[in-house]
Design a protein around this motif. Structure first.
Motif, PDB file in Angstrom:
ATOM      1  N   LYS A 102       4.846  -4.489  -6.422  1.00 52.90           N
ATOM      2  CA  LYS A 102       3.894  -6.590  -5.897  1.00 52.90           C
ATOM      3  C   LYS A 102       5.231  -7.158  -5.542  1.00 52.90           C
ATOM      4  O   LYS A 102       5.616  -7.191  -5.881  1.00 52.90           O
ATOM      5  N   LYS A 103       5.125  -7.406  -4.651  1.00 50.73           N
ATOM      6  CA  LYS A 103       5.778  -8.137  -3.566  1.00 50.73           C
ATOM      7  C   LYS A 103       5.715 -10.230  -3.255  1.00 50.73           C
ATOM      8  O   LYS A 103       4.442 -10.229  -3.085  1.00 50.73           O
ATOM      9  N   PRO A 104       6.137 -10.735  -3.144  1.00 50.64           N
ATOM     10  CA  PRO A 104       6.313 -11.787  -2.575  1.00 50.64           C
ATOM     11  C   PRO A 104       5.735 -11.568  -0.629  1.00 50.64           C
ATOM     12  O   PRO A 104       5.948 -11.195  -0.693  1.00 50.64           O
ATOM     13  N   VAL A 105       4.517 -12.571  -0.311  1.00 54.40           N
ATOM     14  CA  VAL A 105       3.450 -12.601   0.653  1.00 54.40           C
ATOM     15  C   VAL A 105       4.596 -12.659   1.991  1.00 54.40           C
ATOM     16  O   VAL A 105       5.080 -11.533   2.725  1.00 54.40           O
ATOM     17  N   SER A 125      -3.302 -12.003   9.954  1.00 49.49           N
ATOM     18  CA  SER A 125      -3.424 -10.250   9.422  1.00 49.49           C
ATOM     19  C   SER A 125      -1.921 -10.282   8.665  1.00 49.49           C
ATOM     20  O   SER A 125      -0.949 -10.929   9.248  1.00 49.49           O
ATOM     21  N   ILE A 126      -2.346 -10.115   7.359  1.00 51.78           N
ATOM     22  CA  ILE A 126      -0.942  -9.287   6.963  1.00 51.78           C
ATOM     23  C   ILE A 126      -1.147  -8.033   6.861  1.00 51.78           C
ATOM     24  O   ILE A 126      -1.979  -7.097   6.228  1.00 51.78           O
ATOM     25  N   ARG A 127       0.517  -7.351   6.898  1.00 50.26           N
ATOM     26  CA  ARG A 127       0.522  -5.742   7.317  1.00 50.26           C
ATOM     27  C   ARG A 127      -0.103  -5.038   5.637  1.00 50.26           C
ATOM     28  O   ARG A 127       0.317  -5.917   4.664  1.00 50.26           O
ATOM     29  N   ASN A 128      -0.742  -4.029   5.615  1.00 51.85           N
ATOM     30  CA  ASN A 128      -0.697  -3.628   4.096  1.00 51.85           C
ATOM     31  C   ASN A 128       0.658  -3.066   3.707  1.00 51.85           C
ATOM     32  O   ASN A 128       0.753  -2.916   2.120  1.00 51.85           O
ATOM     33  N   ALA A 172       0.805  -1.204   0.007  1.00 48.06           N
ATOM     34  CA  ALA A 172       0.064  -0.346  -0.104  1.00 48.06           C
ATOM     35  C   ALA A 172       0.566   1.084   0.166  1.00 48.06           C
ATOM     36  O   ALA A 172       0.531   2.324  -0.683  1.00 48.06           O
ATOM     37  N   THR A 173       2.685   1.326   0.370  1.00 44.63           N
ATOM     38  CA  THR A 173       2.720   2.540   0.413  1.00 44.63           C
ATOM     39  C   THR A 173       3.698   2.309  -0.697  1.00 44.63           C
ATOM     40  O   THR A 173       3.616   3.313  -1.406  1.00 44.63           O
TER      41      THR A 173
END
Length: 141
Positions: free
Chosen positions: A22-25, A43-46, A17-18
């Motif tokens: 597109k990045k791996p989880v 939960s996954i940080r944005n 979001a910052t």
């Protein structure tokens, strides 16, 4: 588990979001916890880890990513004190050094040199005393 988190985990990537990349989880902080009712959730940080660290660095030291990059280039990727090549090992890991009173950026040090300054309480007097001590008692370095 929420649908968007499950989808991100299944496909193996997420958009930060910052930075918008597109990045791996694995590049995001993932937390597993329990709700008050005892159910587990994920939960996954944005924002990706890199952007989270940059935000923390900016908040703590006032260093923007551009400031950090500029210092890195000026120092040639080397510690400003001992001159070692900064890297990812526990001894050469870069540390953003700043004045604890003003928060002003001073330079990028290896973790060992940054720790040494901290242990000497950023005191030139203590550092000079340590140098005199080593000179008087011999040093094999």
């Amino acid at each position: 588990m929420r649908k968007n988190i499950k989808e991100a985990l299944e496909r193996g990537w997420k958009i930060c979001a910052t930075c918008g990349q597109k990045k791996p989880v694995e590049d995001f902080y993932i937390r597993k916890d329990k709700q008050k009712n005892g159910e587990e959730y994920t939960s996954i940080r944005n924002s990706c880890k890199e952007c989270v660290k940059a935000k923390i660095r900016l908040r703590v030291t006032g260093w923007s990513p551009e400031d950090y990059e500029r210092a890195w280039i000026l120092q040639g990727g080397k510690c400003a004190i001992c001159g070692c090549e900064l890297g990812s090992s526990r001894y050469t890991k870069p540390a953003a050094d700043h004045d604890h009173k003003t928060g002003k950026l001073r330079g990028i040090l290896c973790l060992q040199c940054n720790t040494a300054l901290g242990l000497l309480k950023d005191s030139p007097y203590r550092l000079e005393s340590a140098i005199r001590y080593l000179e008087e008692h011999g040093s094999n370095c």
